[in-house]
Design a protein around this motif. Structure first.
Motif, short mmCIF file in Angstrom:
data_model
loop_
_atom_site.label_atom_id
_atom_site.label_comp_id
_atom_site.label_asym_id
_atom_site.label_seq_id
_atom_site.Cartn_x
_atom_site.Cartn_y
_atom_site.Cartn_z
N GLY A 179 88.86 -42.42 88.76
CA GLY A 179 89.51 -43.59 88.21
C GLY A 179 88.65 -44.84 88.29
N VAL A 180 89.29 -45.97 87.99
CA VAL A 180 88.63 -47.27 87.98
C VAL A 180 88.90 -47.97 89.30
CG1 VAL A 180 88.45 -49.50 86.82
CG2 VAL A 180 88.84 -47.43 85.48
N GLN B 30 94.50 -39.91 87.47
CA GLN B 30 93.99 -38.74 86.74
C GLN B 30 92.93 -39.17 85.74
OE1 GLN B 30 94.87 -35.29 86.88
NE2 GLN B 30 93.08 -35.15 85.53
N GLU B 31 91.79 -38.52 85.81
CA GLU B 31 90.77 -38.69 84.78
C GLU B 31 90.96 -37.61 83.73
OE1 GLU B 31 86.97 -38.62 86.67
OE2 GLU B 31 87.03 -40.74 87.21
N TRP B 32 91.17 -38.03 82.49
CA TRP B 32 91.37 -37.07 81.41
C TRP B 32 90.04 -36.57 80.87
CZ3 TRP B 32 96.15 -35.86 81.92
CH2 TRP B 32 97.10 -36.83 82.26
N ASN B 33 89.05 -37.40 80.85
CA ASN B 33 87.69 -37.02 80.47
C ASN B 33 86.74 -38.06 81.04
OD1 ASN B 33 87.74 -39.25 78.61
ND2 ASN B 33 88.76 -37.92 77.11
N ASP B 34 85.53 -38.14 80.52
CA ASP B 34 84.54 -39.06 81.09
C ASP B 34 84.86 -40.53 80.81
OD1 ASP B 34 83.14 -36.94 82.12
OD2 ASP B 34 81.70 -36.84 80.46
N THR B 35 85.74 -40.80 79.87
CA THR B 35 86.01 -42.20 79.50
C THR B 35 87.46 -42.62 79.68
OG1 THR B 35 86.37 -41.60 77.17
CG2 THR B 35 84.12 -42.21 77.83
N LEU B 36 88.40 -41.67 79.77
CA LEU B 36 89.82 -41.99 79.86
C LEU B 36 90.38 -41.62 81.23
CD1 LEU B 36 91.25 -40.79 76.41
CD2 LEU B 36 90.89 -43.16 77.16
N SER B 37 91.21 -42.52 81.79
CA SER B 37 91.89 -42.24 83.06
C SER B 37 93.25 -42.91 83.06
CB SER B 37 91.07 -42.73 84.26
OG SER B 37 90.96 -44.15 84.26
N SER B 38 94.14 -42.43 83.93
CA SER B 38 95.48 -43.00 84.06
C SER B 38 95.86 -43.13 85.52
CB SER B 38 96.52 -42.12 83.35
OG SER B 38 96.36 -42.15 81.95
N ASN B 39 96.74 -44.07 85.79
CA ASN B 39 97.31 -44.23 87.13
C ASN B 39 98.83 -44.30 87.01
OD1 ASN B 39 96.99 -45.10 90.13
ND2 ASN B 39 98.43 -46.56 89.26
N PHE B 40 99.52 -43.57 87.91
CA PHE B 40 100.98 -43.58 87.97
C PHE B 40 101.39 -43.93 89.40
CE2 PHE B 40 99.46 -40.39 85.00
CZ PHE B 40 100.13 -40.72 83.83
N THR B 41 102.24 -44.94 89.55
CA THR B 41 102.66 -45.41 90.87
C THR B 41 104.16 -45.66 90.90
OG1 THR B 41 100.53 -46.53 91.21
CG2 THR B 41 102.35 -47.20 92.64
N TYR B 42 104.80 -45.23 91.99
CA TYR B 42 106.20 -45.57 92.23
C TYR B 42 106.31 -46.04 93.68
CZ TYR B 42 111.25 -45.44 92.72
OH TYR B 42 112.55 -45.80 92.96
N ALA B 43 107.04 -47.14 93.90
CA ALA B 43 107.14 -47.71 95.24
C ALA B 43 108.48 -48.41 95.42
CB ALA B 43 106.00 -48.69 95.52
N GLU B 44 108.93 -48.45 96.68
CA GLU B 44 110.14 -49.19 97.05
C GLU B 44 109.87 -49.97 98.33
OE1 GLU B 44 113.47 -46.58 97.43
OE2 GLU B 44 113.62 -46.18 95.28
N GLN C 180 86.99 -46.53 79.17
CA GLN C 180 85.69 -47.16 79.36
C GLN C 180 84.78 -46.74 78.21
OE1 GLN C 180 85.34 -45.77 83.59
NE2 GLN C 180 84.89 -47.93 83.97
N PRO C 181 84.94 -47.37 77.04
CA PRO C 181 84.19 -46.95 75.86
C PRO C 181 82.70 -47.24 75.96
CG PRO C 181 85.38 -48.99 75.43
CD PRO C 181 85.83 -48.51 76.77
N LEU C 182 82.34 -48.25 76.76
CA LEU C 182 80.94 -48.62 76.96
C LEU C 182 80.71 -48.81 78.45
CD1 LEU C 182 80.60 -51.35 74.17
CD2 LEU C 182 79.87 -48.96 74.00
N ASP C 183 79.47 -48.67 78.86
CA ASP C 183 79.12 -48.95 80.24
C ASP C 183 79.48 -50.39 80.59
OD1 ASP C 183 78.10 -48.53 82.78
OD2 ASP C 183 76.07 -49.11 82.19
N VAL D 202 89.00 -51.22 78.97
CA VAL D 202 90.19 -51.73 78.29
C VAL D 202 91.35 -50.83 78.67
CG1 VAL D 202 88.93 -52.76 76.38
CG2 VAL D 202 89.68 -50.39 76.22
N GLY D 203 92.56 -51.35 78.63
CA GLY D 203 93.69 -50.52 79.02
C GLY D 203 95.02 -51.11 78.62
N ILE D 204 96.04 -50.28 78.73
CA ILE D 204 97.42 -50.68 78.48
C ILE D 204 98.27 -50.14 79.63
CG2 ILE D 204 97.86 -48.63 77.04
CD1 ILE D 204 99.79 -50.42 75.40
N GLU D 205 99.26 -50.93 80.04
CA GLU D 205 100.06 -50.55 81.22
C GLU D 205 101.52 -50.94 81.02
OE1 GLU D 205 98.56 -50.73 85.50
OE2 GLU D 205 99.47 -52.71 85.21
N TYR D 206 102.39 -50.03 81.45
CA TYR D 206 103.83 -50.28 81.43
C TYR D 206 104.30 -50.49 82.87
CZ TYR D 206 108.85 -49.59 81.00
OH TYR D 206 110.22 -49.75 81.06
#
Length: 364
Positions: free
Chosen positions: A28-29, A306-320, A347-350, A354-358
């Motif tokens: 991840g990042v 989770q890294e989907w490939n060399d350029t894409l990754s995701s993070n999922f978090t739940y907390a209370e 990460q399209p370039l070194d 860029v990202g989107i988050e809900y």
């Protein structure tokens, strides 16, 4: 050597075993560790080098439901029973600038790291980190020893999980090995309190002593386990009277496990009394007409990167996070908050991300 090769050799020559170092895992990042001491702009001198680092970060935020914090997702500012409204906000306040200076001496390598961002009032530049370290000793302002940034979620949201301890404070800390893969840390740290006195009682919070923090950390190629303990003396002085004190404490446990080369899971459990201010909540509140009580707090978090490939990754978090309220607190005081975050980062370039988050939160 070419000029680039010479710079690379010199940069490696100044790297050392520092306690505030690179991320635990490469999945991840990483948004919390200092920049690597290689690449970028590095200036060399006689047994000294300095890297100028940082980044520019722009955030576009759209709130579908009412929240009073516009620049980050602070769940304690969610209004209850508010009229519907939306909010759009565009800012670059998370932009950072850092200076990492290192010396080579005959005895050891010495490092001074200073970093700031523009999240101060009115976009003012403010101090994030300013510390020096060599060997087993660190002195200055950085992440509290009570936390583990390896277990902090990689969110675009600046606030982060409702249970994460993301406090940076001045401290003096020693770190050393206990056995292979296990280390300890002991620290005395700056302290501050949030105390709500009974109605009609006027006074000020006092700090009779610093916060005392100890932690144990076990680490190997598969991940990290950490437990940290905190002891503090809270003080309050009514006008014209002696200081009243109470003893607060806290335990913060965390785990980071590398399931595969591209999958990381993490968790955290936090509990204690009189530690609400570590999450910008009250430490003590009125229990009667003339007496306060320390407030208990319990928080937990689970997450996956989770890294989907060399350029894409995701993070999922739940907390209370839950605060034990005192009998005479106002009815609109925070009792419980919930936090959910999911994102997709590219990460399209070194050196470009860029990202989107809900984000979804509840305040009770």
């Amino acid at each position: 050597f070419t000029a680039a090769d010479r710079a690379s050799v010199d940069a490696r020559d100044f790297q050392g075993s520092f306690t505030n170092g690179p991320p635990l895992t490469p999945v991840g990042v990483d948004l919390y560790s200092p920049p690597e001491f290689e690449g970028g702009l590095i200036v060399f001198g006689d047994r000294v080098s300095m890297k100028i680092g940082g980044y520019a970060k722009a955030d576009f935020i759209y709130d579908f439901d009412p929240i009073d914090a516009t620049d980050s997702f602070i769940t304690t500012t969610i209004p209850v029973d508010a009229a519907d409204r939306t909010n759009a906000r565009f800012h670059a306040r998370q932009t950072r600038l850092s200076f990492d200076t290192r010396w080579k001496t005959r005895e050891a390598k010495i490092r001074i790291f200073v970093e700031g961002d523009f999240f101060g009032d009115g976009n003012a530049f403010r101090l994030r980190h300013a510390y020096g370290e060599s060997g087993w000793l660190l002195v200055g302002q950085t992440w509290t020893t009570f936390t583990d940034v390896a277990a902090a979620p990689a969110t675009l949201d600046f606030e982060g999980s409702v249970s994460s301890i993301n406090r940076r404070q001045a401290q003096a800390r020693i770190t050393g090995p206990l056995s292979h893969g296990i280390e300890y840390a002991l620290a005395v740290e700056d302290t501050s309190f949030i105390i709500e006195p009974p109605v009609g009682v006027v006074g000020e919070a006092r700090t009779p002593s610093p916060d005392f923090v100890a932690r144990l950390r076990a680490e190997n190629d598969l991940g990290r386990l950490q437990i940290a303990g905190l002891y503090r003396v809270l003080g309050f002085q009514p006008v014209g009277e002696d200081v009243v004190t109470a003893n607060g404490w806290g335990i913060n446990t965390s785990a980071v496990v590398l399931l595969t080369e591209r999958t990381k899971v993490y968790s955290q459990v936090l509990f204690g009394e009189g530690i609400g201010s570590y999450r910008s909540l009250p430490d003590a509140a009125p229990a009667s007409a003339d007496r306060d009580q320390l407030l208990g707090m319990f928080g937990w978090m689970v997450g996956l990167t989770q890294e989907w490939n060399d350029t894409l990754s995701s993070n999922f978090t739940y907390a209370e996070n839950t605060l034990d309220n005192a009998p005479l607190q106002r009815s609109d005081e925070v009792h419980k908050t919930t936090y959910l975050a999911a994102n997709l980062l590219s990460q399209p370039l070194d050196r470009v991300t860029v990202g989107i988050e809900y984000l979804y939160g509840l305040r009770q």
